[in-house]
Enzyme design. Sequence first.
Site: not given
Ligand code: ITT
Length: 190
Positions: A10-11, A38, A67, A147-148, A173
């Site tokens: 969803g991202n 998940e 993930d 995200g982070y 990634r």
């Molecule tokens: P999916 O639909 O693919 O699950 P998601 O955003 O929920 O999308 P994850 O569960 O893998 O993806 O991500 C875990 C958390 O880490 C989520 O809050 C993301 O925003 C964050 N995250 C993942 N990849 C990141 C990145 O490259 N830089 C910063 N934050 C990241």
Amino acid sequence: MTNQIIFVTGNPHKVAEAVAICAPRGITIVQNDCGYPELQDDDVARVAAYGAEHVVNRLDCAVIVEDTGLYIDALNGFPGPYAAYVYDTIGNAGILTLMRDTGGNDERRATFRSIIGYCKPGMTAITFEGTVTGRIAYEERGAGGFGYDPIFEIDGVAFASMGDDAKNKVSHRAKSFEKFAEWFIRHGKA
Ligand code: ITT
């Protein structure tokens, strides 16, 4: 033979990063945001493998899911596989508060772990991992990324400040998708 693969996420930021790695290697990434359960598990590899197998049963074609976990040394690896839940609850500001009394670059060390789960009908999932180690910043910085990214820095530069191209040269990634692309070109085309 097709070099197209469905990426269930969803991202859209993840998709853009995956495309930047895969398109130059001749692989077309197509997003599907149908979602998947998940698994709550300490190991992101098991979460990705389980997710990939679940969506194969639903879509009946080759798929990937990805993930990400974030492991902060000073917090004994928290939030780890629960990075999405923690981001949605306490967010970057909450992480910075938890780290308030943690000084020194070594103490602020953190690692992102990206696991791609690949699966196609009739097979068990296989996984590809990429990691990057950096530090949790003292404050949020930068307007890019997601995200982070505003609190995760490498050599003093936050992922959110360095621009997509620079992040995609060093990120967790980028590494997992490079491994996946190399394997897919040799073995994965359906
Ligand atoms: P999916 O639909 O693919 O699950 P998601 O955003 O929920 O999308 P994850 O569960 O893998 O993806 O991500 C875990 C958390 O880490 C989520 O809050 C993301 O925003 C964050 N995250 C993942 N990849 C990141 C990145 O490259 N830089 C910063 N934050 C990241």
